[in-house]
Design an enzyme around this catalytic site. Structure first.
Site, PDB file in Angstrom:
ATOM      1  N   VAL A  35      71.768  36.420  20.844  1.00 42.82           N
ATOM      2  CA  VAL A  35      72.009  36.568  22.287  1.00 42.82           C
ATOM      3  C   VAL A  35      72.512  35.223  22.799  1.00 42.82           C
ATOM      4  CG1 VAL A  35      70.975  37.231  24.499  1.00 42.82           C
ATOM      5  CG2 VAL A  35      69.905  37.994  22.377  1.00 42.82           C
ATOM      6  N   HIS A  36      73.672  35.200  23.442  1.00 40.86           N
ATOM      7  CA  HIS A  36      74.087  33.934  24.058  1.00 40.86           C
ATOM      8  C   HIS A  36      74.871  34.096  25.356  1.00 40.86           C
ATOM      9  CE1 HIS A  36      77.924  34.838  22.128  1.00 40.86           C
ATOM     10  NE2 HIS A  36      78.468  33.954  22.939  1.00 40.86           N
TER      11      HIS A  36
END
Ligand code: UD1
Length: 351
Positions: free
Chosen positions: A202-203
């Site tokens: 997740v970014h």
């Protein structure tokens, strides 16, 4: 031809590796690293593993607001272009490095080639969407990975200089898949059994900057009943620390530093499923034949969804959990991203 190639963020290192290799057979390439990504595991490790030549210029731009980062890149790249006077500038993908580099060249009337042109999520709240649209509209040569990308450009009135070449990430993956298999010891290091774990990344700000989204994602993954490998982007770590979630991650989650390309390929290849909000990983999952659960409401890689290998679930707890449990595509994964894109790109430049 004298070509300046501009990279700066992780996915661009992967994309430029095969193209740079081809360019250097017949042309002179000057490689510029903007320094958008600067941590060893976000940058150096990719240069080493992918055997990318040492950058001729490292701008050390680093992090900052979008305006500052893009502005710094624009100013610093302009200086280099004025000094080097290239005949062409190549930019990749959709980051602030892409836009800053393309804009600097366009303002100096230096032709711009955009690798990965024509991609759209149709979500202008994503910084990358702004970068995509603007870069395409100031590029002279547009290398599209898919037919859909060509159609999108046509709808926006861009028809000249457009070439369907396929996706350069296929070249990178094909070149490195077996090397990763042999060299990477990541499964042993993390005590993982092939097919018996999930990969999570997740970014995107839409997720990381929302406490609620991060909470839903982590709670759903906690109930997966499988170990979860979670290579953590520096931004994500910072946010989780801020939310007080970093020190109490669910027990089945192994949070680790960002992985290099070879370890990432191997860990993805043997995963039961991949959960991600990355664009590149949606493609890589498809190419490796691993089901992908995309933690976004939209995607620019619609082909992976149409082919049945990718599902968009956003950050919705029920949808994430449900797809972890029930999403089991059994269709054959077709070759929708082409082959030998880097060769095709350089052949076109040769004409
Ligand atoms: C950028 C791209 C995104 C791409 C991603 C790949 C833009 C707008 N976004 O997002 O499209 O998918 O790269 O990873 O260009 N940081 C570090 N060390 C680093 C790099 C970043 O600590 O080496 C931290 C900094 O706190 C920084 C934050 O991560 O502020 C975000 O970095 P930035 O380069 O601005 O964007 P990404 O989220 O990495």
């Amino acid at each position: 031809m004298k070509i300046v190639s501009i990279v700066g963020a992780r996915p661009q290192f992967i994309k430029c590796a095969p193209v740079s290799r081809e360019i250097r057979k017949n042309h002179s390439e000057i490689l510029v690293h903007t320094g958008q990504h600067y941590d060893t595991e976000m940058s150096d490790v990719f240069f080493e593993e992918l055997m990318i030549p040492h950058p001729d210029y490292h701008l050390g731009v680093g992090s900052g607001s979008h305006g500052k980062q893009t502005g710094d890149i624009l100013m610093r790249v302009e200086e280099i272009l004025l000094a080097e006077k290239p005949e062409l500038v190549i930019v990749y993908g959709d980051t602030n490095t892409t836009l800053g580099g393309a804009l600097a060249a366009a303002k100096l009337n230096i032709p711009v080639a955009h690798v990965e042109a024509g991609l759209r999520s149709f979500d202008r709240t994503m910084p990358e969407e702004i970068n995509r649209v603007l870069t395409d509209h100031i590029s002279n040569i547009l290398f599209c990975p898919t037919e859909n990308a060509v159609r999108i450009l046509e709808k926006e009135g861009i028809v000249s200089g457009v070439h369907l070449v396929g996706d350069v990430m296929v070249d990178a993956l094909e070149f490195n898949k077996e090397i990763a298999e042999e060299r990477s010891l990541i499964l042993e290091r993390l005590c993982l059994t092939p097919g018996q774990y999930l990969v999570l990344t997740v970014h995107r700000p839409a997720n990381t900057d929302s406490r609620q989204n991060m909470d839903s994602i982590l709670r759903a993954v906690a109930m997966a009943g499988l170990p979860v490998v979670f290579p953590v982007h520096p931004r994500t770590k910072k946010c989780l620390q801020e939310y007080g979630m970093w020190d109490r991650l669910p027990e089945n989650i192994q949070a680790i530093e960002p992985l290099g390309y070879l370890d990432m390929l191997k860990v993805m290849r043997h995963a039961a499923k991949i959960l991600t909000d990355s664009g590149g990983m949606q493609k890589e999952a498809y190419l490796l034949g691993v089901p992908c659960i995309t933690l976004r409401e939209n995607t620019e890689w619609v082909e992976t969804v149409k082919e049945g290998w990718n599902v968009l679930v956003g950050a919705n707890f029920d949808k994430i959990l449900n797809t972890i449990m029930c999403f089991n595509p059994d269709k054959k994964s077709n070759n929708i991203f082409g082959r030998f894109a880097a060769k095709k790109i350089v052949n076109i430049l040769d004409i």
